[in-house]
Design a protein around this motif. Structure first.
Motif, PDB file in Angstrom:
ATOM      1  N   LEU A 196      44.196  19.227  17.033  1.00  0.00           N
ATOM      2  CA  LEU A 196      44.287  20.278  18.042  1.00  0.00           C
ATOM      3  C   LEU A 196      45.383  21.275  17.665  1.00  0.00           C
ATOM      4  CD1 LEU A 196      42.836  20.744  20.827  1.00  0.00           C
ATOM      5  CD2 LEU A 196      44.848  19.714  21.888  1.00  0.00           C
ATOM      6  N   HIS A 197      46.540  20.763  17.263  1.00  0.00           N
ATOM      7  CA  HIS A 197      47.664  21.614  16.899  1.00  0.00           C
ATOM      8  C   HIS A 197      47.344  22.474  15.673  1.00  0.00           C
ATOM      9  CE1 HIS A 197      51.786  22.878  16.213  1.00  0.00           C
ATOM     10  NE2 HIS A 197      51.681  22.461  14.964  1.00  0.00           N
ATOM     11  N   GLU A 198      46.585  21.923  14.757  1.00  0.00           N
ATOM     12  CA  GLU A 198      46.257  22.647  13.522  1.00  0.00           C
ATOM     13  C   GLU A 198      45.066  23.585  13.689  1.00  0.00           C
ATOM     14  OE1 GLU A 198      45.770  19.579  10.606  1.00  0.00           O
ATOM     15  OE2 GLU A 198      47.931  19.225  10.413  1.00  0.00           O
ATOM     16  N   GLY A 199      44.511  23.684  14.883  1.00  0.00           N
ATOM     17  CA  GLY A 199      43.413  24.618  15.140  1.00  0.00           C
ATOM     18  C   GLY A 199      42.078  24.163  14.606  1.00  0.00           C
ATOM     19  N   ARG A 200      41.914  22.856  14.390  1.00  0.00           N
ATOM     20  CA  ARG A 200      40.657  22.333  13.846  1.00  0.00           C
ATOM     21  C   ARG A 200      39.659  21.936  14.924  1.00  0.00           C
ATOM     22  NH1 ARG A 200      41.411  17.727  11.472  1.00  0.00           N
ATOM     23  NH2 ARG A 200      43.660  17.397  11.505  1.00  0.00           N
ATOM     24  N   LEU A 201      39.995  22.215  16.201  1.00  0.00           N
ATOM     25  CA  LEU A 201      39.107  21.873  17.314  1.00  0.00           C
ATOM     26  C   LEU A 201      38.926  23.079  18.240  1.00  0.00           C
ATOM     27  CD1 LEU A 201      40.561  18.335  18.165  1.00  0.00           C
ATOM     28  CD2 LEU A 201      38.368  18.811  17.051  1.00  0.00           C
ATOM     29  N   PRO A 202      38.453  24.203  17.719  1.00  0.00           N
ATOM     30  CA  PRO A 202      38.364  25.401  18.561  1.00  0.00           C
ATOM     31  C   PRO A 202      37.403  25.253  19.740  1.00  0.00           C
ATOM     32  CG  PRO A 202      37.225  25.750  16.477  1.00  0.00           C
ATOM     33  CD  PRO A 202      37.999  24.469  16.332  1.00  0.00           C
ATOM     34  N   LYS A 203      36.304  24.556  19.542  1.00  0.00           N
ATOM     35  CA  LYS A 203      35.355  24.373  20.644  1.00  0.00           C
ATOM     36  C   LYS A 203      35.951  23.473  21.721  1.00  0.00           C
ATOM     37  CE  LYS A 203      30.808  25.224  18.536  1.00  0.00           C
ATOM     38  NZ  LYS A 203      31.119  25.724  17.194  1.00  0.00           N
ATOM     39  N   VAL A 204      36.555  22.376  21.313  1.00  0.00           N
ATOM     40  CA  VAL A 204      37.170  21.461  22.281  1.00  0.00           C
ATOM     41  C   VAL A 204      38.269  22.183  23.057  1.00  0.00           C
ATOM     42  CG1 VAL A 204      38.533  19.348  22.535  1.00  0.00           C
ATOM     43  CG2 VAL A 204      36.609  19.412  20.943  1.00  0.00           C
ATOM     44  N   GLN A 205      39.097  22.946  22.356  1.00  0.00           N
ATOM     45  CA  GLN A 205      40.181  23.663  23.018  1.00  0.00           C
ATOM     46  C   GLN A 205      39.648  24.684  24.016  1.00  0.00           C
ATOM     47  OE1 GLN A 205      43.684  23.352  22.777  1.00  0.00           O
ATOM     48  NE2 GLN A 205      43.561  24.756  24.506  1.00  0.00           N
ATOM     49  N   ALA A 206      38.641  25.439  23.625  1.00  0.00           N
ATOM     50  CA  ALA A 206      38.088  26.452  24.521  1.00  0.00           C
ATOM     51  C   ALA A 206      37.410  25.824  25.729  1.00  0.00           C
ATOM     52  CB  ALA A 206      37.097  27.340  23.764  1.00  0.00           C
ATOM     53  N   LEU A 207      36.759  24.700  25.517  1.00  0.00           N
ATOM     54  CA  LEU A 207      35.994  24.067  26.585  1.00  0.00           C
ATOM     55  C   LEU A 207      36.878  23.297  27.551  1.00  0.00           C
ATOM     56  CD1 LEU A 207      32.887  23.816  27.215  1.00  0.00           C
ATOM     57  CD2 LEU A 207      33.049  21.515  26.249  1.00  0.00           C
ATOM     58  N   LEU A 208      37.909  22.614  27.023  1.00  0.00           N
ATOM     59  CA  LEU A 208      38.656  21.646  27.825  1.00  0.00           C
ATOM     60  C   LEU A 208      40.155  21.903  27.887  1.00  0.00           C
ATOM     61  CD1 LEU A 208      36.949  18.370  26.522  1.00  0.00           C
ATOM     62  CD2 LEU A 208      36.285  19.760  28.479  1.00  0.00           C
ATOM     63  N   GLY A 209      40.685  22.817  27.120  1.00  0.00           N
ATOM     64  CA  GLY A 209      42.128  22.998  27.049  1.00  0.00           C
ATOM     65  C   GLY A 209      42.641  24.009  28.060  1.00  0.00           C
ATOM     66  N   GLY A 210      43.668  23.643  28.787  1.00  0.00           N
ATOM     67  CA  GLY A 210      44.297  24.596  29.696  1.00  0.00           C
ATOM     68  C   GLY A 210      43.647  24.643  31.063  1.00  0.00           C
ATOM     69  N   GLU A 211      44.403  25.191  32.015  1.00  0.00           N
ATOM     70  CA  GLU A 211      43.969  25.232  33.417  1.00  0.00           C
ATOM     71  C   GLU A 211      42.713  26.075  33.608  1.00  0.00           C
ATOM     72  OE1 GLU A 211      44.408  23.818  37.239  1.00  0.00           O
ATOM     73  OE2 GLU A 211      45.660  23.346  35.522  1.00  0.00           O
ATOM     74  N   LEU A 212      42.542  27.114  32.790  1.00  0.00           N
ATOM     75  CA  LEU A 212      41.382  27.989  32.926  1.00  0.00           C
ATOM     76  C   LEU A 212      40.408  27.788  31.772  1.00  0.00           C
ATOM     77  CD1 LEU A 212      43.052  31.285  34.214  1.00  0.00           C
ATOM     78  CD2 LEU A 212      41.710  29.642  35.522  1.00  0.00           C
ATOM     79  N   SER A 213      40.345  26.563  31.246  1.00  0.00           N
ATOM     80  CA  SER A 213      39.392  26.270  30.182  1.00  0.00           C
ATOM     81  C   SER A 213      37.971  26.517  30.685  1.00  0.00           C
ATOM     82  CB  SER A 213      39.545  24.826  29.720  1.00  0.00           C
ATOM     83  OG  SER A 213      39.304  23.933  30.787  1.00  0.00           O
ATOM     84  N   ARG A 214      37.055  26.703  29.763  1.00  0.00           N
ATOM     85  CA  ARG A 214      35.695  27.110  30.138  1.00  0.00           C
ATOM     86  C   ARG A 214      35.011  26.078  31.031  1.00  0.00           C
ATOM     87  NH1 ARG A 214      32.595  29.042  32.316  1.00  0.00           N
ATOM     88  NH2 ARG A 214      30.961  30.555  31.823  1.00  0.00           N
ATOM     89  N   ALA A 215      35.291  24.801  30.813  1.00  0.00           N
ATOM     90  CA  ALA A 215      34.641  23.780  31.632  1.00  0.00           C
ATOM     91  C   ALA A 215      35.183  23.754  33.048  1.00  0.00           C
ATOM     92  CB  ALA A 215      34.799  22.403  30.993  1.00  0.00           C
ATOM     93  N   VAL A 216      36.472  24.050  33.200  1.00  0.00           N
ATOM     94  CA  VAL A 216      37.087  24.005  34.525  1.00  0.00           C
ATOM     95  C   VAL A 216      36.793  25.301  35.265  1.00  0.00           C
ATOM     96  CG1 VAL A 216      39.233  23.726  35.812  1.00  0.00           C
ATOM     97  CG2 VAL A 216      38.859  22.415  33.724  1.00  0.00           C
ATOM     98  N   GLY A 217      37.360  26.393  34.817  1.00  0.00           N
ATOM     99  CA  GLY A 217      37.066  27.679  35.436  1.00  0.00           C
ATOM    100  C   GLY A 217      37.614  27.785  36.854  1.00  0.00           C
ATOM    101  N   ILE A 218      37.556  28.973  37.384  1.00  0.00           N
ATOM    102  CA  ILE A 218      38.138  29.252  38.694  1.00  0.00           C
ATOM    103  C   ILE A 218      37.437  28.469  39.800  1.00  0.00           C
ATOM    104  CG2 ILE A 218      38.512  31.058  40.416  1.00  0.00           C
ATOM    105  CD1 ILE A 218      38.931  33.010  38.107  1.00  0.00           C
ATOM    106  N   ALA A 219      36.121  28.310  39.705  1.00  0.00           N
ATOM    107  CA  ALA A 219      35.365  27.656  40.785  1.00  0.00           C
ATOM    108  C   ALA A 219      35.735  26.186  40.938  1.00  0.00           C
ATOM    109  CB  ALA A 219      33.864  27.777  40.526  1.00  0.00           C
ATOM    110  N   ASN A 220      36.301  25.566  39.890  1.00  0.00           N
ATOM    111  CA  ASN A 220      36.610  24.147  39.940  1.00  0.00           C
ATOM    112  C   ASN A 220      38.103  23.874  40.109  1.00  0.00           C
ATOM    113  OD1 ASN A 220      33.941  23.285  39.601  1.00  0.00           O
ATOM    114  ND2 ASN A 220      34.057  23.620  37.411  1.00  0.00           N
TER     115      ASN A 220
END
Length: 378
Positions: free
Chosen positions: A122-146
């Protein structure tokens, strides 16, 4: 290069390596391609809850708040018991969970070696899809509605450290530079349901879908993130139980959306390829020799205990069923089973109806799902 650890939880350092020498089958890591902008933007049907909001599946709280002052008092007293009785390790892990994104906290559930491999990738940037989908409070899977904003506004329930400031022990720090004050951060906001808990379960369930071999471990770590909120005194057990309901329903929405499920599948392929390259052998072989987050019996017991937090059943005569839409929660571990077969597993491993927050009728049954036990039973 060094990996920083905080009382059993793992902190992300600016640089880190895996302990020991790994023999990679290939000299270079798998090529990781991020999602396209269109894939990230969507929109997807599951961007909005199937019910409009999650209020219907969480509304078991209204009757308790309005008619059961004894249970509301027990809710506060149980919070004080957990907060005041927290060990130094539990305090530090609670602060760690408060100060780091869910994806990093949940990676403990991968096991000692595989979790470190994951954080390095994750730190080395080898998981861009995982990071975008699940990383951070506003990750794509979570989003504002959730994020539980509408649900919190609906109930406007004050937090325990504001209701009983003299009974709560306050914990700060954890050695992280610039760590936020967990009390100032949420002061004046509503407690029910716990947003940290709902997002942890949502992300944890999607990770379990990607790594079904480790699902009970990942899900138990998600339950610990929720428990951390009680340790800090910023949430009650009922908030955390409600957050679990919401996380389950949100995950079912996401996995039932074929277009969004494709994003999950692509992230799973990326994740598994990156981890296998990192450890230099098939995942099942590596996992069998890795140090787990918890022995499996301990994991299942911890998960189950946090489903009800010692509350008694308040309506032993209640009858309901596991929601049909929950069947998709087992697709990762049981891809060849029918929905009816998956529901049968969820029913056989569920707790009885009638605990606080459970409801009769079509919006009930979510509280009963012991997903860790269901994964282990497949």
């Amino acid at each position: 290069m060094k990996l920083l650890r905080c009382a059993g939880a793992v902190a992300v350092a600016t640089t880190m390596t895996l302990s020991g020498t790994l023999a990679h089958a290939d000299p270079a890591p798998p090529v990781a391609e991020p999602y396209t902008l269109q894939e990230l933007v969507g929109p997807y049907p599951s961007d909005l809850p199937a019910r409009g909001t999650f209020i219907p599946v969480l509304d078991g709280f209204t009757g308790i708040r309005d008619t059961r002052p004894d249970l509301m008092q027990r809710n506060l007293d149980r919070t004080v018991e957990i907060n005041n009785g927290a060990s130094a390790v539990a305090q530090q892990r609670a602060l760690f969970d408060s100060n780091h994104e869910r994806l990093v906290s949940l990676s403990d559930g991968f096991g000692e070696g595989l979790g470190e491999a994951f954080r390095t990738a994750l730190h080395e940037g080898r998981l861009p899809k995982v990071q975008a989908l699940l990383g951070g409070e506003l990750s794509r899977a979570v989003g504002i509605a959730n994020l539980s904003l509408l649900e919190k506004q609906h109930w406007s329930n004050p937090r325990p450290f504001e209701v009983a400031p003299d009974r709560i022990h306050y914990y700060f720090g954890d050695g992280v530079s610039g760590a936020a004050d967990p009390y100032a951060e949420v002061g004046g906001t509503s407690s029910y349901p716990s947003g940290h808990t709902s997002s942890s379960y949502l992300i944890g369930i999607l990770l379990a879908d990607m790594l079904p071999e480790l699902a009970p471990q990942i899900l138990t770590r998600a339950s610990e993130v929720g428990n951390s909120r009680i340790v800090l005194g910023v949430h009650y057990p009922l908030d955390v139980m409600g957050g679990r309901i919401m996380g389950h329903a949100a995950a079912a929405d996401r996995l039932s959306d074929p277009a969004f499920a494709r994003l999950v599948d692509e992230a799973a392929a990326e994740l598994r390829a990156a981890l296998e390259w990192s450890v230099g052998e098939p995942l099942d072989e590596y996992i069998s020799s890795d140090t787990p987050y918890r022995p499996i019996g301990t994991a299942l017991a911890e998960y189950n205990e946090r489903m009800t937090y010692g509350f008694d059943r308040i309506d032993p005569s209640m009858t309901n069923d596991i929601p049909a839409e929950a069947a998709v929660l087992l697709r990762g571990v049981a891809p060849d089973l029918t929905d009816d077969e998956r529901l049968d597993i969820l029913r056989r491993t569920a707790i009885p109806a009638g605990y606080p927050l459970d409801q009769a009728g079509p919006n009930g049954g979510w509280l009963r799902i012991d997903l860790a036990a269901a994964y282990e039973a497949v």
